[in-house]
Design a protein around this motif. Sequence first.
Motif, mmCIF file in Angstrom:
data_model
loop_
_atom_site.group_PDB
_atom_site.id
_atom_site.type_symbol
_atom_site.label_atom_id
_atom_site.label_comp_id
_atom_site.label_asym_id
_atom_site.label_seq_id
_atom_site.Cartn_x
_atom_site.Cartn_y
_atom_site.Cartn_z
ATOM 1 N N GLN A 43 0.837 -1.202 0.000
ATOM 2 C CA GLN A 43 0.000 0.000 0.000
ATOM 3 C C GLN A 43 0.876 1.259 0.000
ATOM 4 N N THR A 44 1.789 1.315 0.970
ATOM 5 C CA THR A 44 2.587 2.544 1.101
ATOM 6 C C THR A 44 3.814 2.525 0.188
ATOM 7 N N GLN A 45 4.123 1.364 -0.385
ATOM 8 C CA GLN A 45 5.285 1.212 -1.269
ATOM 9 C C GLN A 45 6.612 1.482 -0.554
ATOM 10 N N GLU A 46 6.635 1.264 0.761
ATOM 11 C CA GLU A 46 7.876 1.427 1.520
ATOM 12 C C GLU A 46 8.557 0.060 1.657
ATOM 13 N N ALA A 47 9.892 0.082 1.616
ATOM 14 C CA ALA A 47 10.622 -1.191 1.573
ATOM 15 C C ALA A 47 11.789 -1.233 2.549
ATOM 16 N N ILE A 48 12.157 -2.467 2.864
ATOM 17 C CA ILE A 48 13.329 -2.756 3.704
ATOM 18 C C ILE A 48 14.179 -3.779 2.958
ATOM 19 N N LEU A 49 15.490 -3.575 2.950
ATOM 20 C CA LEU A 49 16.395 -4.624 2.468
ATOM 21 C C LEU A 49 17.144 -5.181 3.669
#
Lengths: 232, 232
Positions: A22-28
């Motif tokens: 939804q928010t298009q936030e990511a973690i690697l």
Amino acid sequence: MLFKQLFDRETSTYTYLLADQQTQEAILVDPVLEQVERDLKLLTELGLSLRYSLETHIHADHVTGTAKLLEMTGCLGIVPDKAKASCADQHIKDGEILKLASITIKAIATPGHTDSHNAYLVNQDRVLTGDALFIRGCGRTDFQSGDAGILFDSVTQRLFSLPDDTLVYPGHDYRGHTVSTIGEEKRWNPRFVGRDRSNFIEFMASLDLPEPKKIMEAVPANERCGNLLFTR
Amino acid sequence: MLFKQLFDRETSTYTYLLADQQTQEAILVDPVLEQVERDLKLLTELGLSLRYSLETHIHADHVTGTAKLLEMTGCLGIVPDKAKASCADQHIKDGEILKLASITIKAIATPGHTDSHNAYLVNQDRVLTGDALFIRGCGRTDFQSGDAGILFDSVTQRLFSLPDDTLVYPGHDYRGHTVSTIGEEKRWNPRFVGRDRSNFIEFMASLDLPEPKKIMEAVPANERCGNLLFTR
């Protein structure tokens, strides 16, 4: 949640991409320097903004992509508490929760491979085990303040107490496995099945492994989040 | 359903293990000869009985594990219809459904990489694309009766007509990707985006790739299901 496992063939390292759709936030998690371009391309294609680059520990076998990712995306670098990484924006300690929209990551302190190491339980159903627990194996304990007894406790008391159907996503695999479960590892991991603590310590001491090829370069670089050129 | 992706590092081949967790029956898709011991061990550990060894096509880059699996487990070997494989117990053609307890596999004829090739839609939510469609790539079309125009039609008409959120599990990956979706590939696969059929044919003809290292051994062996010693 979007979840992708990515592989660096040269060092057999798994990197994980987690994103809220939804928010298009990511973690690697545990990015590899040589794969940063691949990972940035994937983030762009998927329309994702990288918020965090999260490490399970200070690696000895590859240089982390964190510093380059910080520079390219403005994300924050997060490392386990006590990890010597001068560049880290945040530290995360046992039991602490990192939340990003629908993604909940709980740190589980699992030292032993290195003296500061976290596994990350993601949304209760999968655990990124870093170099504490591999599929039918575990990380070595003979450098970087590794300690076989402590690793035995981390795996048997902290990871093996998770529900049996928890998916296990390791930091490396050398035989072509991609995923396991806690139940499978409790039953079939030859490093732990049928061994008590002292037997495990003895076994790990007997391995007599060669030094990782990149250790002299990787550890100092990773203490600067993979920044080969300057300290931050 | 239990679903595991397995990797052969030497040939960058993905094998898939699918199993029903109630009946403990399993299917392997595109097994690799050199990895049969690993795969049998995994089947044993998980308490699974192998029912089918299923091929997407006759491979040129590795020898299939099917013949060895037939011998070791008594499973049946299944290949696409028209595939020249003297050993196959069954052929499976476009639209045909292979059912094993909770697992439903629908064959989607996707020729072009080879003249006989199936993708397999598994339980409606994921497709094993073999060498028709890779993550941001596709199989080559310059040997084994490959045909770029036919591959273009297979991918754009058959695979790209699946729902966008269908997971894509390819037969190979050379860059460390493990999974994609139909939506991602429609939008970002550089082999197909912005190309029409004739442009794709021209592009594939320009690649000028070296022969696969194992082709002289692999194709004849795979026409016998990977049996190096005798015809069945």
